[in-house]
Motif scaffolding. Structure first.
Motif, PDB file in Angstrom:
ATOM      1  N   ALA A  74       0.815  -1.216   0.000  1.00 18.51           N
ATOM      2  CA  ALA A  74       0.000   0.000   0.000  1.00 18.51           C
ATOM      3  C   ALA A  74       0.847   1.263   0.000  1.00 18.51           C
ATOM      4  O   ALA A  74       0.415   2.307  -0.492  1.00 18.51           O
ATOM      5  N   ALA A  75       2.063   1.175   0.523  1.00 13.88           N
ATOM      6  CA  ALA A  75       2.938   2.352   0.594  1.00 13.88           C
ATOM      7  C   ALA A  75       3.516   2.745  -0.757  1.00 13.88           C
ATOM      8  O   ALA A  75       3.994   3.866  -0.924  1.00 13.88           O
ATOM      9  N   ARG A  76       3.494   1.836  -1.730  1.00 12.62           N
ATOM     10  CA  ARG A  76       4.015   2.110  -3.081  1.00 12.62           C
ATOM     11  C   ARG A  76       5.448   2.627  -3.043  1.00 12.62           C
ATOM     12  O   ARG A  76       5.782   3.653  -3.649  1.00 12.62           O
ATOM     13  N   HIS A  77       6.301   1.937  -2.325  1.00 17.56           N
ATOM     14  CA  HIS A  77       7.708   2.301  -2.318  1.00 17.56           C
ATOM     15  C   HIS A  77       8.281   2.160  -3.724  1.00 17.56           C
ATOM     16  O   HIS A  77       7.771   1.384  -4.546  1.00 17.56           O
ATOM     17  N   ARG A  78       9.344   2.904  -4.022  1.00 14.60           N
ATOM     18  CA  ARG A  78       9.827   2.960  -5.392  1.00 14.60           C
ATOM     19  C   ARG A  78      11.339   2.789  -5.459  1.00 14.60           C
ATOM     20  O   ARG A  78      12.065   3.152  -4.525  1.00 14.60           O
ATOM     21  N   ILE A  79      11.779   2.267  -6.586  1.00 15.95           N
ATOM     22  CA  ILE A  79      13.202   2.063  -6.832  1.00 15.95           C
ATOM     23  C   ILE A  79      13.575   2.811  -8.101  1.00 15.95           C
ATOM     24  O   ILE A  79      12.947   2.630  -9.148  1.00 15.95           O
ATOM     25  N   GLU A  80      14.597   3.637  -7.998  1.00 13.32           N
ATOM     26  CA  GLU A  80      15.067   4.407  -9.152  1.00 13.32           C
ATOM     27  C   GLU A  80      16.087   3.602  -9.950  1.00 13.32           C
ATOM     28  O   GLU A  80      16.981   2.979  -9.388  1.00 13.32           O
ATOM     29  N   HIS A  81      15.921   3.626 -11.255  1.00 17.49           N
ATOM     30  CA  HIS A  81      16.831   3.042 -12.259  1.00 17.49           C
ATOM     31  C   HIS A  81      16.629   1.536 -12.420  1.00 17.49           C
ATOM     32  O   HIS A  81      16.308   1.086 -13.506  1.00 17.49           O
ATOM     33  N   ALA A  82      16.857   0.752 -11.379  1.00 22.45           N
ATOM     34  CA  ALA A  82      16.537  -0.687 -11.397  1.00 22.45           C
ATOM     35  C   ALA A  82      16.952  -1.328 -12.716  1.00 22.45           C
ATOM     36  O   ALA A  82      16.159  -2.004 -13.362  1.00 22.45           O
ATOM     37  N   GLU A  83      18.205  -1.168 -13.074  1.00 23.97           N
ATOM     38  CA  GLU A  83      18.630  -1.592 -14.414  1.00 23.97           C
ATOM     39  C   GLU A  83      18.985  -3.072 -14.519  1.00 23.97           C
ATOM     40  O   GLU A  83      18.598  -3.745 -15.466  1.00 23.97           O
ATOM     41  N   MET A  84      19.727  -3.591 -13.547  1.00 21.67           N
ATOM     42  CA  MET A  84      20.314  -4.921 -13.691  1.00 21.67           C
ATOM     43  C   MET A  84      19.466  -5.954 -12.956  1.00 21.67           C
ATOM     44  O   MET A  84      19.920  -6.657 -12.058  1.00 21.67           O
ATOM     45  N   LEU A  85      18.216  -6.058 -13.378  1.00 24.32           N
ATOM     46  CA  LEU A  85      17.272  -6.958 -12.731  1.00 24.32           C
ATOM     47  C   LEU A  85      17.453  -8.394 -13.211  1.00 24.32           C
ATOM     48  O   LEU A  85      17.794  -8.644 -14.367  1.00 24.32           O
ATOM     49  N   THR A  86      17.171  -9.322 -12.329  1.00 21.93           N
ATOM     50  CA  THR A  86      17.124 -10.741 -12.670  1.00 21.93           C
ATOM     51  C   THR A  86      15.665 -11.183 -12.644  1.00 21.93           C
ATOM     52  O   THR A  86      14.803 -10.472 -12.113  1.00 21.93           O
ATOM     53  N   PRO A  87      15.335 -12.355 -13.169  1.00 25.08           N
ATOM     54  CA  PRO A  87      13.953 -12.828 -13.048  1.00 25.08           C
ATOM     55  C   PRO A  87      13.471 -12.874 -11.603  1.00 25.08           C
ATOM     56  O   PRO A  87      12.291 -12.595 -11.314  1.00 25.08           O
ATOM     57  N   SER A 142      11.013   3.090 -11.240  1.00 28.15           N
ATOM     58  CA  SER A 142      11.168   4.403 -11.868  1.00 28.15           C
ATOM     59  C   SER A 142      12.392   4.320 -12.775  1.00 28.15           C
ATOM     60  O   SER A 142      13.529   4.308 -12.296  1.00 28.15           O
ATOM     61  N   VAL A 143      12.156   4.251 -14.101  1.00 24.03           N
ATOM     62  CA  VAL A 143      13.219   3.854 -15.028  1.00 24.03           C
ATOM     63  C   VAL A 143      13.424   4.906 -16.117  1.00 24.03           C
ATOM     64  O   VAL A 143      12.553   5.743 -16.367  1.00 24.03           O
ATOM     65  N   GLN A 144      14.559   4.826 -16.785  1.00 26.47           N
ATOM     66  CA  GLN A 144      14.985   5.816 -17.758  1.00 26.47           C
ATOM     67  C   GLN A 144      15.386   5.125 -19.064  1.00 26.47           C
ATOM     68  O   GLN A 144      16.557   4.747 -19.249  1.00 26.47           O
ATOM     69  N   PRO A 145      14.456   4.950 -19.988  1.00 30.23           N
ATOM     70  CA  PRO A 145      14.771   4.264 -21.243  1.00 30.23           C
ATOM     71  C   PRO A 145      15.873   4.923 -22.060  1.00 30.23           C
ATOM     72  O   PRO A 145      16.556   4.247 -22.843  1.00 30.23           O
ATOM     73  N   ALA A 146      16.081   6.219 -21.901  1.00 30.10           N
ATOM     74  CA  ALA A 146      17.151   6.879 -22.642  1.00 30.10           C
ATOM     75  C   ALA A 146      18.522   6.346 -22.256  1.00 30.10           C
ATOM     76  O   ALA A 146      19.479   6.496 -23.030  1.00 30.10           O
ATOM     77  N   PHE A 147      18.650   5.722 -21.081  1.00 26.71           N
ATOM     78  CA  PHE A 147      19.924   5.102 -20.725  1.00 26.71           C
ATOM     79  C   PHE A 147      20.281   4.011 -21.733  1.00 26.71           C
ATOM     80  O   PHE A 147      21.425   3.907 -22.185  1.00 26.71           O
ATOM     81  N   ASP A 148      19.293   3.184 -22.067  1.00 28.50           N
ATOM     82  CA  ASP A 148      19.555   2.126 -23.042  1.00 28.50           C
ATOM     83  C   ASP A 148      19.864   2.720 -24.409  1.00 28.50           C
ATOM     84  O   ASP A 148      20.765   2.254 -25.104  1.00 28.50           O
ATOM     85  N   ALA A 149      19.135   3.770 -24.798  1.00 31.27           N
ATOM     86  CA  ALA A 149      19.399   4.401 -26.088  1.00 31.27           C
ATOM     87  C   ALA A 149      20.809   4.954 -26.149  1.00 31.27           C
ATOM     88  O   ALA A 149      21.476   4.891 -27.196  1.00 31.27           O
ATOM     89  N   ALA A 150      21.293   5.481 -25.029  1.00 27.71           N
ATOM     90  CA  ALA A 150      22.627   6.095 -25.009  1.00 27.71           C
ATOM     91  C   ALA A 150      23.744   5.077 -24.853  1.00 27.71           C
ATOM     92  O   ALA A 150      24.808   5.208 -25.485  1.00 27.71           O
ATOM     93  N   TRP A 151      23.534   4.049 -24.041  1.00 27.56           N
ATOM     94  CA  TRP A 151      24.650   3.188 -23.643  1.00 27.56           C
ATOM     95  C   TRP A 151      24.426   1.700 -23.879  1.00 27.56           C
ATOM     96  O   TRP A 151      25.286   0.881 -23.568  1.00 27.56           O
ATOM     97  N   ALA A 181      25.171  -7.313 -20.407  1.00 28.69           N
ATOM     98  CA  ALA A 181      24.576  -6.062 -20.868  1.00 28.69           C
ATOM     99  C   ALA A 181      23.204  -6.295 -21.491  1.00 28.69           C
ATOM    100  O   ALA A 181      22.309  -5.445 -21.376  1.00 28.69           O
ATOM    101  N   ARG A 182      23.021  -7.439 -22.139  1.00 29.78           N
ATOM    102  CA  ARG A 182      21.732  -7.719 -22.776  1.00 29.78           C
ATOM    103  C   ARG A 182      20.612  -7.927 -21.774  1.00 29.78           C
ATOM    104  O   ARG A 182      19.436  -7.896 -22.149  1.00 29.78           O
ATOM    105  N   THR A 183      20.923  -8.116 -20.503  1.00 26.92           N
ATOM    106  CA  THR A 183      19.876  -8.323 -19.499  1.00 26.92           C
ATOM    107  C   THR A 183      19.347  -7.012 -18.929  1.00 26.92           C
ATOM    108  O   THR A 183      18.336  -7.019 -18.217  1.00 26.92           O
ATOM    109  N   LEU A 184      19.975  -5.890 -19.239  1.00 31.06           N
ATOM    110  CA  LEU A 184      19.641  -4.636 -18.582  1.00 31.06           C
ATOM    111  C   LEU A 184      18.309  -4.065 -19.059  1.00 31.06           C
ATOM    112  O   LEU A 184      17.917  -4.221 -20.208  1.00 31.06           O
ATOM    113  N   ASN A 185      17.638  -3.408 -18.135  1.00 27.27           N
ATOM    114  CA  ASN A 185      16.411  -2.660 -18.413  1.00 27.27           C
ATOM    115  C   ASN A 185      15.334  -3.518 -19.081  1.00 27.27           C
ATOM    116  O   ASN A 185      14.849  -3.199 -20.169  1.00 27.27           O
ATOM    117  N   PRO A 186      14.913  -4.596 -18.427  1.00 30.33           N
ATOM    118  CA  PRO A 186      13.952  -5.527 -19.029  1.00 30.33           C
ATOM    119  C   PRO A 186      12.500  -5.057 -18.872  1.00 30.33           C
ATOM    120  O   PRO A 186      11.720  -5.606 -18.097  1.00 30.33           O
TER     121      PRO A 186
END
Length: 546
Positions: A356-369, A383-392, A408-413
């Motif tokens: 219910a608190a809706r806590h949030r994580i910024e970037h969360a890039e290197m997630l696993t299943p 809370s994610v930034q797709p432009a990171f993938d476009a840039a890097w 690197a292929r696992t990032l930002n799923p």
């Protein structure tokens, strides 16, 4: 807002007609009525005729598209404004070009106590090295100079600036002739930003908010904190935005709290939560993101700032105080720590309270299943930034250099997050990447790793309604009766339905589809141009040629 004290423009009734209105209430809407700062009606052109005599203003859209205004869910507003008004090295072609820009900037700003710049990225330059301190001393003519790397997690500085920070050479992250990270960077940053006057800060904030408004951004989430800015910067920004004429600003203050009393102190600053860039780790570009396995191009596994016990203590205090908690976490080891800490709180206080608190994580890039599944279980917003993938991203990008192509292929799923039911809120992390909402939607829909792509519609929703849901509001970010009248008007091409496998279909004329069209965002095609941005019924931007 009390109607008796509301601005006159909020009390007006406006009919927009003759365009395309992106609304789930009517996928073929061509008109909309705004009354007292809220959407009052959406529907067809023919039905709009009945409103024409009862409104204060009729706006002829001339075929333009009306959408909900965007929400950028992660911004550093003052830093964005300083980059807009100061030295921007993001376009530097190589080291020599960067140093030349420093020389020109120093010559043009003789009165500045400290020279500020942002955006260098040695990973893109021939030779792959940042400037040395001696090179910077020469280019800045011996003056104090602070230059942040594009990810803002490290900086190069001149000798004159180091001399203003006693004891910096003994701090973690100090390098004798290289970028500063960690505590050394935080100390130097505090000294550099402390030299910015209140007038300069206000000018920077106004510049950033005006740029956001010109791009159809109606609200943004400011990610401040004691290691990023200061309380005066944070509260001044909230006051500026509250005065009107700018996008809404929802503030997060990244201060670790140990109990409900400390959490409530964060609320007293005007923040929605002790969240945002509360660092569990750093960044991949600066080799400070915390990894389970070593970097491919450097020794070590990065930097861990918080352990699971500290995460749990913070989340528990925020949950009990009724405010959001949140963290900056990029590496797989850092994200595992966050999940472990939040799960411990769920076990103690109950998973219902945590969700219910809706806590949030910024970037969360290197997630696993496993961490994706845990985000869904614990109700964490990504809370994610797709432009990171476009840039890097990509086989030859910085991510592949830091991690190897396989990791690197696992990032930002993004597709996996949506499939699991994890709420997404899209942002820029400006000035790390530019304020560019349609570019952000395009980056999510055309992710460099095809299996991580989402539809344009899903990305657009995450960049409009998703930002409101991230602050606990389910009644905004969409153009339906009763919702806040936060919208943007766009000049664009034909509307289409665009799937994540690159298929583009003309907007279906079958009303059973219930799918409003959006602009064709295929790479290479021009992005929509913002003609007007409206927040709460008030125009905060109008194109000079619109």
């Amino acid at each position: 807002m009390n109607p008796s004290t509301a601005p006159e423009s909020e009390l007006r009734t406006v009919l927009l007609r003759g365009g395309e209105v992106h609304s789930p209430a009517d996928p073929f809407a061509t008109a909309m009525v705004v009354e007292r700062g809220h959407v009052a009606w959406v529907g067809s052109e023919g039905a709009a005729d009945s409103f024409a005599t009862g409104v204060d203003e009729v706006v002829d859209l001339d075929g333009a598209l009306v959408t909900p205004a965007f929400t950028d869910a992660h911004v550093h507003t003052t830093a964005t404004g300083l980059a807009l008004t100061g030295l921007d090295l993001s376009g530097a072609r190589d080291l020599a070009d960067a140093l030349g820009r420093v020389r020109a900037f120093a010559a043009a700003r003789p009165a500045d106590r400290i020279l500020l710049g942002h955006g260098w990225d040695a990973a893109r330059w021939p030779g792959l090295r940042p400037p040395t301190r001696a090179e910077l001393d020469e280019a800045a003519a011996g003056r104090p100079l602070y230059l942040t790397r594009v990810d803002v997690h490290s900086a190069v500085v001149t000798t004159a600036l180091l001399e203003l920070v006693p004891g910096v050479t003994g701090r973690t992250g100090y390098a004798a002739d290289g970028p500063l990270t960690g505590d050394a960077h935080h100390a130097v940053r505090a000294a550099a930003l402390g030299a910015v006057t209140a007038a300069q800060r206000a000018d920077a904030q106004r510049a950033a908010l005006a740029r956001a408004a010109s791009l159809g951004i109606g609200s943004l989430h400011e990610c401040g904190g004691p290691e990023i800015s200061d309380e005066d910067d944070f509260t001044a920004l909230l006051a500026l935005a509250a005065g009107g004429r700018y996008p809404r600003v929802q503030g997060y203050w990244a201060q670790e709290v140990a109990d409900a009393k400390e959490a409530l102190r964060v609320r007293e600053l005007g923040a929605l939560g002790a969240a945002g860039d509360l660092f569990v780790d750093g960044s991949l570009g600066s080799h400070t993101a915390c990894l389970a396995e070593p970097y491919a191009d450097a020794r070590g596994t990065g930097t861990a700032h918080l352990d699971a016990a500290a995460v749990a203590a913070h989340v528990a205090a925020c949950t009990e105080a009724g405010i959001q908690a949140g963290f900056h976490a990029i590496g797989d080891a850092a994200l595992a720590v966050v999940v472990e800490g939040v799960r411990a709180v769920a076990d103690r206080l109950g998973i219902g309270r945590v969700r219910a608190a809706r806590h949030r994580i910024e970037h969360a890039e290197m997630l696993t299943p496993e961490t994706v599944a845990a985000f869904a279980e614990l109700g964490l917003t990504a809370s994610v930034q797709p432009a990171f993938d476009a840039a890097w991203g990509g086989e030859d990008g910085m991510y592949a250099a830091r991690l190897g192509a396989g990791r690197a292929r696992t990032l930002n799923p993004y597709a996996a997050l949506l499939k699991a039911g994890v709420p997404l809120a899209l942002g820029s992390d400006s000035p790390v990447t530019a304020l560019d909402p349609w570019g952000t939607v395009r980056a999510a829909a055309f992710h460099r790793t095809p299996e991580h792509r989402v539809s344009v519609r899903a990305a657009f929703t995450a960049h409009t309604r998703g930002g409101w849901r991230a602050i606990g509001r389910d009644d905004a970010g969409t153009l339906v009766p009763g919702a806040p009248a936060d919208y943007a008007i766009w000049r664009t091409g034909e509307l289409v339905v665009q799937a994540p496998d690159d298929r583009v279909a003309r907007w279906s004329t079958d009303p059973r589809s219930g799918t409003p069209g959006l602009p064709d965002l295929t790479p290479g095609r021009p992005l929509p141009e913002c003609l007007e941005t409206v927040v709460g019924g008030q125009t905060i931007f109008r194109h000079p040629n619109g």
